[in-house]
Scaffold this active site. Structure first.
Site, PDB file in Angstrom:
ATOM      1  N   LYS A  49       0.860  -1.205  -0.002  1.00  0.00           N
ATOM      2  CA  LYS A  49       0.030   0.146   0.066  1.00  0.00           C
ATOM      3  C   LYS A  49       0.926   1.242  -0.199  1.00  0.00           C
ATOM      4  O   LYS A  49       0.452   2.315   0.474  1.00  0.00           O
ATOM      5  CB  LYS A  49      -0.972   0.062   1.206  1.00  0.00           C
ATOM      6  CG  LYS A  49      -1.885  -0.971   1.206  1.00  0.00           C
ATOM      7  CD  LYS A  49      -2.558  -1.547  -0.184  1.00  0.00           C
ATOM      8  CE  LYS A  49      -3.674  -0.449  -0.362  1.00  0.00           C
ATOM      9  NZ  LYS A  49      -4.254  -0.823  -1.846  1.00  0.00           N
ATOM     10  N   SER A  50       1.932   1.119  -0.749  1.00  0.00           N
ATOM     11  CA  SER A  50       2.856   2.441  -0.621  1.00  0.00           C
ATOM     12  C   SER A  50       2.717   3.128  -2.308  1.00  0.00           C
ATOM     13  O   SER A  50       3.648   3.918  -2.493  1.00  0.00           O
ATOM     14  CB  SER A  50       4.130   2.048  -0.443  1.00  0.00           C
ATOM     15  OG  SER A  50       4.328   1.800   0.914  1.00  0.00           O
ATOM     16  N   GLY A  51       1.753   2.637  -3.008  1.00  0.00           N
ATOM     17  CA  GLY A  51       1.630   3.467  -4.158  1.00  0.00           C
ATOM     18  C   GLY A  51       2.590   3.066  -5.438  1.00  0.00           C
ATOM     19  O   GLY A  51       3.093   3.662  -6.168  1.00  0.00           O
ATOM     20  N   HIS A  67       7.405  -7.065  -2.689  1.00  0.00           N
ATOM     21  CA  HIS A  67       6.998  -6.416  -1.216  1.00  0.00           C
ATOM     22  C   HIS A  67       8.031  -7.183  -0.102  1.00  0.00           C
ATOM     23  O   HIS A  67       8.106  -6.772   0.945  1.00  0.00           O
ATOM     24  CB  HIS A  67       5.537  -6.794  -0.585  1.00  0.00           C
ATOM     25  CG  HIS A  67       4.630  -5.942  -1.296  1.00  0.00           C
ATOM     26  ND1 HIS A  67       4.343  -5.018  -1.802  1.00  0.00           N
ATOM     27  CD2 HIS A  67       3.343  -6.505  -1.486  1.00  0.00           C
ATOM     28  CE1 HIS A  67       3.460  -4.504  -2.395  1.00  0.00           C
ATOM     29  NE2 HIS A  67       2.739  -5.563  -2.206  1.00  0.00           N
ATOM     30  N   SER A  97      -4.050   2.925   4.879  1.00  0.00           N
ATOM     31  CA  SER A  97      -4.446   2.270   3.582  1.00  0.00           C
ATOM     32  C   SER A  97      -4.050   0.647   3.777  1.00  0.00           C
ATOM     33  O   SER A  97      -5.065   0.033   3.141  1.00  0.00           O
ATOM     34  CB  SER A  97      -3.026   2.903   2.639  1.00  0.00           C
ATOM     35  OG  SER A  97      -3.602   2.409   1.407  1.00  0.00           O
ATOM     36  N   SER A 187      -2.066   9.363 -13.287  1.00  0.00           N
ATOM     37  CA  SER A 187      -2.661   9.897 -12.119  1.00  0.00           C
ATOM     38  C   SER A 187      -3.585   8.973 -11.526  1.00  0.00           C
ATOM     39  O   SER A 187      -4.306   8.092 -11.995  1.00  0.00           O
ATOM     40  CB  SER A 187      -3.655  11.368 -12.694  1.00  0.00           C
ATOM     41  OG  SER A 187      -4.890  10.819 -13.392  1.00  0.00           O
ATOM     42  N   PHE A 188      -3.738   9.592 -10.185  1.00  0.00           N
ATOM     43  CA  PHE A 188      -4.699   8.567  -9.369  1.00  0.00           C
ATOM     44  C   PHE A 188      -6.181   8.337  -9.893  1.00  0.00           C
ATOM     45  O   PHE A 188      -6.621   7.436  -9.894  1.00  0.00           O
ATOM     46  CB  PHE A 188      -4.636   9.253  -7.768  1.00  0.00           C
ATOM     47  CG  PHE A 188      -5.714   8.209  -6.989  1.00  0.00           C
ATOM     48  CD1 PHE A 188      -4.793   7.140  -6.503  1.00  0.00           C
ATOM     49  CD2 PHE A 188      -7.024   8.319  -6.657  1.00  0.00           C
ATOM     50  CE1 PHE A 188      -5.474   6.188  -5.606  1.00  0.00           C
ATOM     51  CE2 PHE A 188      -7.490   7.393  -5.819  1.00  0.00           C
ATOM     52  CZ  PHE A 188      -6.772   6.349  -5.290  1.00  0.00           C
ATOM     53  N   LYS A 190      -7.168   8.676 -12.976  1.00  0.00           N
ATOM     54  CA  LYS A 190      -7.108   7.962 -14.201  1.00  0.00           C
ATOM     55  C   LYS A 190      -6.703   6.367 -13.864  1.00  0.00           C
ATOM     56  O   LYS A 190      -7.401   5.580 -14.500  1.00  0.00           O
ATOM     57  CB  LYS A 190      -5.933   8.462 -15.118  1.00  0.00           C
ATOM     58  CG  LYS A 190      -6.353   8.112 -16.513  1.00  0.00           C
ATOM     59  CD  LYS A 190      -7.239   8.834 -17.149  1.00  0.00           C
ATOM     60  CE  LYS A 190      -7.549   8.530 -18.404  1.00  0.00           C
ATOM     61  NZ  LYS A 190      -6.618   9.513 -19.596  1.00  0.00           N
ATOM     62  N   MET A 215      -8.278   0.841  -4.838  1.00  0.00           N
ATOM     63  CA  MET A 215      -7.696   2.066  -5.011  1.00  0.00           C
ATOM     64  C   MET A 215      -8.652   3.270  -4.276  1.00  0.00           C
ATOM     65  O   MET A 215      -9.453   3.553  -4.621  1.00  0.00           O
ATOM     66  CB  MET A 215      -7.382   2.493  -6.489  1.00  0.00           C
ATOM     67  CG  MET A 215      -6.417   1.731  -6.994  1.00  0.00           C
ATOM     68  SD  MET A 215      -5.953   2.407  -8.502  1.00  0.00           S
ATOM     69  CE  MET A 215      -4.593   3.637  -8.042  1.00  0.00           C
ATOM     70  N   LYS A 217      -7.994   6.365  -1.720  1.00  0.00           N
ATOM     71  CA  LYS A 217      -7.877   7.781  -1.778  1.00  0.00           C
ATOM     72  C   LYS A 217      -6.651   8.097  -2.494  1.00  0.00           C
ATOM     73  O   LYS A 217      -6.492   9.159  -3.338  1.00  0.00           O
ATOM     74  CB  LYS A 217      -8.225   8.280  -0.346  1.00  0.00           C
ATOM     75  CG  LYS A 217      -9.426   8.279   0.288  1.00  0.00           C
ATOM     76  CD  LYS A 217      -9.577   8.872   1.458  1.00  0.00           C
ATOM     77  CE  LYS A 217     -10.818   9.243   2.089  1.00  0.00           C
ATOM     78  NZ  LYS A 217     -10.889   9.802   3.402  1.00  0.00           N
TER      79      LYS A 217
END
Length: 254
Positions: A49-51, A67, A97, A187-188, A190, A215, A217
């Site tokens: 959960k680190s993007g 991970h 998250s 972009s988040f 999209k 996904m 926030k």
């Protein structure tokens, strides 16, 4: 009945060298350790959960993801001097998250209440082990190997700048138009709509997005909506103890 027992067993975490991991991962451990990396591989490493989804949309040779903390990585990655991209996210947002992810993930243990999960997270009893050790482990070796260390918060602040770093790290040149296109696509908003990244095609029996979207926030500072004042004070204290002596600096708010 056998099916539920099987799923129940799957949800139990097993340990490798003190790190809790999913049962399926541990059952295939010898295979994982024998993995043959290629010298031009790019391994994207994150604590859960680190993007990391953003990074996977960038151009390159073979892109792999993990991970795993440094000490559990298959040796061939170090031996072949692969390139590593590590994306770190501040611990508080990461915890929030991860909590919501475990709520909707039917293969991981139930996180319980937020209060319970807070304790689980700080004691490192979550899948892939403690956040503190994971981040520190990769940070400490960043100069010894080809590691580009990025922060989720910087990506939120100036995505184009961070993507430029990755492109440069990969020894590539992209013209502005391509770069802008990548920024747009990653972009988040999209990616939340894109079935390739939003996991909408994964069956509900594995990821129940009616509980919480995969996904959710993708923001910085959402921890303020979850942490109580006393939790925050306690966390800051634990953070200081665990991260003592390391030069890494996180941004908790934008």
């Amino acid at each position: 009945m056998a099916m539920t027992t099987e799923l129940g067993e799957q949800k139990q975490l097993k340990e490798v060298a003190g790190i809790p991991l999913q049962a399926t991962t541990v059952d295939n451990w010898s295979q994982i350790q024998k993995f043959e990396a290629k010298p031009d591989d790019l391994l994207i490493c994150t604590y859960p959960k680190s993007g990391v989804e953003k990074a996977s949309a960038m151009p390159s040779p073979r892109i792999l993801r993990t991970h795993l903390p440094t000490q559990l990585l298959p040796p061939s990655f170090w031996e072949n001097n692969c390139k590593f991209l590590y994306v770190a996210r501040n611990a508080k947002d990461c915890m929030v998250s991860y909590y919501h992810f475990q709520r909707m993930n039917q293969i991981l243990p139930d996180p319980g209440t937020w209060e319970e999960y807070f304790e689980t997270f700080i004691s490192g009893k979550v899948p892939w082990g403690p956040w503190f050790d994971h981040v520190k482990g990769w940070w400490e070796i960043r100069d010894r190997y080809e590691i580009l260390f990025l922060f989720f918060e910087d990506m939120k602040r100036n995505l184009k700048h961070e993507i430029q770093k990755v492109v440069h790290f990969m020894g590539k040149n992209l013209d502005e138009t391509v770069l802008d296109k990548i920024v747009q696509e990653t972009s988040f908003e999209k990616m939340k709509e894109n079935p390739l990244t939003n996991r909408s095609t994964v069956p509900k029996s594995i990821l129940d997005q009616s509980i919480s979207p995969f996904m959710r926030k993708g923001t910085v500072g959402d921890w303020k909506n979850h942490f109580t004042v006393s939790q925050n004070e306690r966390f800051d204290q634990i953070y200081r103890e665990k991260m003592e002596g390391t030069s890494i600096k996180f941004c908790m708010d934008l």
